[in-house]
Enzyme design. Structure first.
Site, PDB file in Angstrom:
ATOM      1  N   ASN A  53       1.186  -5.075 -31.231  1.00 14.96           N
ATOM      2  CA  ASN A  53       1.340  -6.127 -31.072  1.00 14.96           C
ATOM      3  C   ASN A  53      -0.075  -7.455 -31.385  1.00 14.96           C
ATOM      4  O   ASN A  53       0.905  -7.879 -32.723  1.00 14.96           O
ATOM      5  CB  ASN A  53       1.635  -5.927 -29.417  1.00 14.96           C
ATOM      6  CG  ASN A  53       1.901  -7.801 -28.735  1.00 14.96           C
ATOM      7  OD1 ASN A  53       1.176  -8.658 -29.312  1.00 14.96           O
ATOM      8  ND2 ASN A  53       2.512  -7.250 -28.149  1.00 14.96           N
ATOM      9  N   ASP A  54      -1.275  -6.839 -30.632  1.00 14.83           N
ATOM     10  CA  ASP A  54      -2.003  -7.616 -31.171  1.00 14.83           C
ATOM     11  C   ASP A  54      -2.333  -8.055 -32.369  1.00 14.83           C
ATOM     12  O   ASP A  54      -2.829  -8.596 -33.313  1.00 14.83           O
ATOM     13  CB  ASP A  54      -3.133  -7.452 -30.224  1.00 14.83           C
ATOM     14  CG  ASP A  54      -3.031  -7.751 -28.142  1.00 14.83           C
ATOM     15  OD1 ASP A  54      -1.897  -8.902 -28.271  1.00 14.83           O
ATOM     16  OD2 ASP A  54      -3.347  -7.318 -27.513  1.00 14.83           O
ATOM     17  N   VAL A  55      -2.163  -6.474 -32.861  1.00 15.74           N
ATOM     18  CA  VAL A  55      -3.289  -6.472 -34.390  1.00 15.74           C
ATOM     19  C   VAL A  55      -1.961  -6.773 -35.522  1.00 15.74           C
ATOM     20  O   VAL A  55      -2.487  -7.087 -36.693  1.00 15.74           O
ATOM     21  CB  VAL A  55      -3.257  -4.446 -34.464  1.00 15.74           C
ATOM     22  CG1 VAL A  55      -4.158  -4.244 -33.789  1.00 15.74           C
ATOM     23  CG2 VAL A  55      -2.172  -3.922 -34.826  1.00 15.74           C
TER      24      VAL A  55
END
Lengths: 459, 97
Positions: A385-387
């Site tokens: 997700n965040d990456v």
């Protein structure tokens, strides 16, 4: 000592050989081609050093020694063989803490003996004991956090002042021990203070930052071992400890850099306390069916798979590798794109993929793979997700702004396999999911990978 | 006797070696390498053995015993998990053969 002359020479020579084996072992471990041999070299060094230590002149208590080695060795062997690959980070923390505790124990025996080694050795003994004790209790807290035994970061107002006071008290007690060779009460006070410091230093740090902390404690334990090595005049400990201290420090810096955090930041502030909320993301998430994804992937030239920890939690890595093999057989160019902090610590995802049987030469680092996204027909994001959140590049108000990301959004089509519509680990909305060329395949990672396999086989 | 500047030289050179050895390690090996370096400081076992071997009072014996126990755990555990992880790293060529 002259009657022990030849034995001493044998011991010194064996330690020398062990030091060489450690260094070459570590060197070999830094390349995937030779890594498997590396740990065996280092292991041989450890066996040589341990066996020859039994010959040390003037020692007694052999029965106790064998018992302690047997107990510690068997417990560690069994737990090490059993631990799941997903739980590896906390297991490393635990073994590292044991090493720190052992270094502290050596210092304690030296200090309780009350022998006057002179100022330099006194300082080294105390310093090694303090670092070892901090590493011991700190690593145990890190283990507890990653194992889910300690759920929340514990923070209160003025915490850093309290920590600073404990540090000052520890250093003062240490100074008193060095100068006055204080009574046993002070030795106990010193170790209690150092152990408390390790706990209070680690408690406020969030779970996401734990890998950096474990790596730091690993380097610290190395340093503690080296200091106690100077006190005991043990060359193997000095060299192995210093090498690990330096290597561990570098590794800690690499990890912190990969996570876009400075070490000071990790130690003295919690995640999310800095930076703003980030702007709202507009648009909608567009769902897609597995059948359509299967067609896209089967007739693609190049597919890049971006796995995250969510994939490992869903135990989907075996299915994903099966899917990859089918695509490779169809002539599709499939590669895995790994963010430095995919998984729970840098390199953890590679271990999880290796466990599933994915060969390391189709797994690529962020810097190698990012230029390839614009030429990829499909980027398959699974459990990450965040990456892959492009706001890290574009939105200075976002807490993750500046973090290096995988450029999945630059692929021609993006498919995201995701359980539901929620935000990521850091609670930040992911702009990637709302792009025009992104489609969401909702469902469990393992089930969806299985569905894709069935659909592609049916084409 | 390792003393004064000789000790400093050993420390400096060993630190340099540690830095160089890790310098160009690919990110894919960070976890096993951290585990591997964790294993290497398991050499603390040797020092704990000496401390226990020379212990005389009950207190020293107890602490020495704990030290050897912990040191053995560090060395053995570090080896087992590192070996398990590295064992799995294979290239496509090795897979097919």
């Amino acid at each position: 000592m002259s009657e022990f002359g030849s034995i001493n020479t044998l011991i010194e020579a064996s330690y020398f050989v062990a030091a060489i084996l450690f260094i070459f072992g570590l060197k070999r471990m830094s390349s995937p081609v030779t890594a498997r041999g590396g740990i065996i070299w280092a292991g041989a060094g450890m066996v040589v050093a341990t066996v020859v230590t039994f010959l040390f002149p003037g020692m007694t208590n052999y029965v106790l020694m064998m018992l302690a080695i047997g107990l510690g060795g068997i417990l560690a062997w069994v737990s090490g063989k059993r631990v799941a690959m997903t739980d590896m980070p906390q297991m490393i923390a635990l073994y590292n803490g044991m090493g720190g505790g052992a270094a502290a124990a050596i210092a304690a025996v030296e200090l309780f003996g009350g022998a006057d080694h002179g100022l330099t050795f006194g300082v080294l003994a105390v310093l090694g004991g303090m670092i070892g004790a901090i590493s011991f209790s700190g690593s145990l807290i890190a283990f507890g956090k990653l194992q889910g035994l300690i759920r929340k970061p514990m923070r209160f107002k003025g915490q850093q002042i309290v920590n600073m006071l404990i540090l000052v008290a520890t250093v003062l007690t240490a100074g008193y021990l060095v100068v006055e060779h204080g009574a046993n009460d002070y030795v106990i006070l010193f170790f209690v203070l150092a152990l408390i410091l390790g706990i209070t230093m680690t408690l406020p740090i969030g779970g996401a930052d734990m890998p950096v902390v474990i790596s730091l404690y690993n380097a610290l334990t190395g340093l503690a071992v080296a200091f106690e090595g100077f006190v005991l005049q043990n060359e193997a400990m000095i060299i192995a400890g210093t090498v690990v201290g330096a290597a561990g420090t570098l590794l800690t810096q690499l990890m912190a850099k990969a996570m876009n955090r400075s070490l000071a930041n990790v130690l003295f502030s919690g995640f999310g306390e800095e930076g703003g909320e980030g702007s709202e993301v507009s648009g909608s998430m567009k769902p897609i069916e597995a059948t359509d994804v299967a067609v896209m992937m089967a007739f693609a030239n190049k597919v890049l798979i971006v796995p995250g920890y969510g994939m490992a939690v869903a135990q989907a890595q075996h299915k994903v590798w099966e899917l990859t093999k089918i695509l490779l057989d169809r002539g599709v160019d499939v590669k895995f794109a790994i963010h430095p902090v995919a998984g729970r610590m840098p390199g953890h995802m590679n271990v999880l993929l290796a466990e599933a049987g994915v060969p390391y030469d189709i797994i690529y680092d962020q810097d190698e793979i990012n230029p390839e996204f614009p030429t990829a027909d499909v980027a398959l994001v699974i459990g990450a997700n965040d990456v892959v959140n492009p706001v890290a590049r574009s939105d200075p108000s976002s807490p993750i702004f500046g973090m290096p990301i995988l450029d999945a959004d630059r692929a021609k089509n993006v498919i995201v396999i995701k359980r539901g519509q929620g935000a990521g680990f850091s609670g930040i909305e992911n702009a990637l999911f709302f792009l025009d060329h992104t489609r969401m395949l909702y469902g469990d990672g393992q089930a969806m990978a299985g569905a894709l396999i069935t659909e592609i086989k049916a084409i | 006797m390792i003393d004064g500047f000789i000790a400093l030289y050993i420390f400096m050179l060993a630190a340099f070696v540690g830095h160089e050895v890790i310098g160009r390690v690919p990110a894919i090996l960070h976890t096993p390498l951290m585990s591997g370096s964790n294993f290497v400081h398991g050499i603390v076992l040797v020092g704990a053995m000496v401390a226990l071997g020379r212990a005389e009072t009950t207190l020293e014996l107890v602490i020495g015993f704990i030290g050897v126990f912990l040191g053995a755990g560090n060395a053995v555990g570090g080896y087992v998990v590192t070996e398990r992880m590295l064992e799995m790293f294979k290239s496509s060529r090795e897979k097919n053969s």
